[in-house]
Design a protein around this motif. Structure first.
Motif, PDB file in Angstrom:
ATOM      1  N   UNK A 215       0.783  -1.230   0.000  1.00  0.00           N
ATOM      2  CA  UNK A 215       0.000   0.000   0.000  1.00  0.00           C
ATOM      3  C   UNK A 215       0.815   1.281   0.000  1.00  0.00           C
ATOM      4  N   UNK A 216       2.045   1.202  -0.483  1.00  0.00           N
ATOM      5  CA  UNK A 216       2.883   2.406  -0.557  1.00  0.00           C
ATOM      6  C   UNK A 216       2.322   3.380  -1.588  1.00  0.00           C
ATOM      7  N   UNK A 217       2.516   4.652  -1.322  1.00  0.00           N
ATOM      8  CA  UNK A 217       2.079   5.694  -2.249  1.00  0.00           C
ATOM      9  C   UNK A 217       3.110   5.968  -3.333  1.00  0.00           C
ATOM     10  N   UNK A 218       4.380   5.720  -3.013  1.00  0.00           N
ATOM     11  CA  UNK A 218       5.469   6.109  -3.903  1.00  0.00           C
ATOM     12  C   UNK A 218       6.647   5.169  -3.709  1.00  0.00           C
ATOM     13  N   UNK A 219       7.273   4.788  -4.820  1.00  0.00           N
ATOM     14  CA  UNK A 219       8.507   4.008  -4.787  1.00  0.00           C
ATOM     15  C   UNK A 219       9.623   4.902  -5.298  1.00  0.00           C
ATOM     16  N   UNK A 220      10.639   5.115  -4.472  1.00  0.00           N
ATOM     17  CA  UNK A 220      11.810   5.875  -4.888  1.00  0.00           C
ATOM     18  C   UNK A 220      12.868   4.900  -5.377  1.00  0.00           C
TER      19      UNK A 220
ATOM     20  N   UNK B 112      16.575   3.814 -10.657  1.00  0.00           N
ATOM     21  CA  UNK B 112      16.429   3.145 -11.952  1.00  0.00           C
ATOM     22  C   UNK B 112      15.232   3.740 -12.694  1.00  0.00           C
ATOM     23  N   UNK B 113      15.497   4.626 -13.626  1.00  0.00           N
ATOM     24  CA  UNK B 113      14.423   5.313 -14.357  1.00  0.00           C
ATOM     25  C   UNK B 113      13.553   4.358 -15.165  1.00  0.00           C
ATOM     26  N   UNK B 114      14.033   3.156 -15.437  1.00  0.00           N
ATOM     27  CA  UNK B 114      13.240   2.204 -16.221  1.00  0.00           C
ATOM     28  C   UNK B 114      11.998   1.733 -15.466  1.00  0.00           C
ATOM     29  N   UNK B 115      12.036   1.810 -14.141  1.00  0.00           N
ATOM     30  CA  UNK B 115      10.901   1.333 -13.354  1.00  0.00           C
ATOM     31  C   UNK B 115       9.709   2.284 -13.403  1.00  0.00           C
ATOM     32  N   UNK B 116       9.921   3.501 -13.881  1.00  0.00           N
ATOM     33  CA  UNK B 116       8.792   4.436 -13.934  1.00  0.00           C
ATOM     34  C   UNK B 116       7.780   4.085 -15.022  1.00  0.00           C
TER      35      UNK B 116
ATOM     36  N   UNK C  16       3.039   4.960  -8.143  1.00  0.00           N
ATOM     37  CA  UNK C  16       3.848   6.121  -8.518  1.00  0.00           C
ATOM     38  C   UNK C  16       5.324   5.773  -8.257  1.00  0.00           C
ATOM     39  N   UNK C  17       6.161   6.003  -9.264  1.00  0.00           N
ATOM     40  CA  UNK C  17       7.587   5.714  -9.181  1.00  0.00           C
ATOM     41  C   UNK C  17       8.336   6.993  -9.491  1.00  0.00           C
ATOM     42  N   UNK C  18       9.291   7.309  -8.636  1.00  0.00           N
ATOM     43  CA  UNK C  18      10.116   8.504  -8.856  1.00  0.00           C
ATOM     44  C   UNK C  18      11.581   8.097  -8.889  1.00  0.00           C
ATOM     45  N   UNK C  19      12.221   8.351 -10.014  1.00  0.00           N
ATOM     46  CA  UNK C  19      13.662   8.087 -10.139  1.00  0.00           C
ATOM     47  C   UNK C  19      14.409   9.287  -9.605  1.00  0.00           C
ATOM     48  N   UNK C  20      15.291   9.015  -8.641  1.00  0.00           N
ATOM     49  CA  UNK C  20      16.059  10.117  -8.025  1.00  0.00           C
ATOM     50  C   UNK C  20      17.525   9.985  -8.339  1.00  0.00           C
TER      51      UNK C  20
END
Length: 81
Positions: free
Chosen positions: A59-64, A67-71, A77-81
């Motif tokens: 139930x996470x809101x965001x995955x940091x 790896x930009x490929x996961x977006x 919601x996936x954020x590549x940092x």
């Protein structure tokens, strides 16, 4: 610069994560089923699919990630940092 021993570094990481991790998502059948779907849909590598699946099932809101490929994953919601 002096390098600290691996056990000292590991202890520091344990201390850090003890303060920031509030929940650990078990590697359950639901997580593995979701990971299987993500691998089939997006072609992610197994470890990436498991990380994404655990975040989704948990139930996470965001995955940091770094790896930009996961977006490409639209289930969370996936954020590549």
């Amino acid at each position: 610069m002096h390098k600290s021993r691996p056990s000292v570094r590991a202890g520091r990481l344990d201390d850090y994560f003890a303060d920031v991790i509030t929940e650990i998502i078990p590697l359950s059948r639901a997580v593995m089923d979701q990971a299987t779907l993500l691998r089939a849909r997006y072609g992610f590598k197994t470890p990436d699919a498991i990380h994404l699946a655990a975040a989704i099932v948990g139930g996470c809101d965001l995955l940091l990630t770094n790896d930009h490929r996961l977006d490409r994953c639209t289930e969370i919601a996936v954020e590549a940092i």
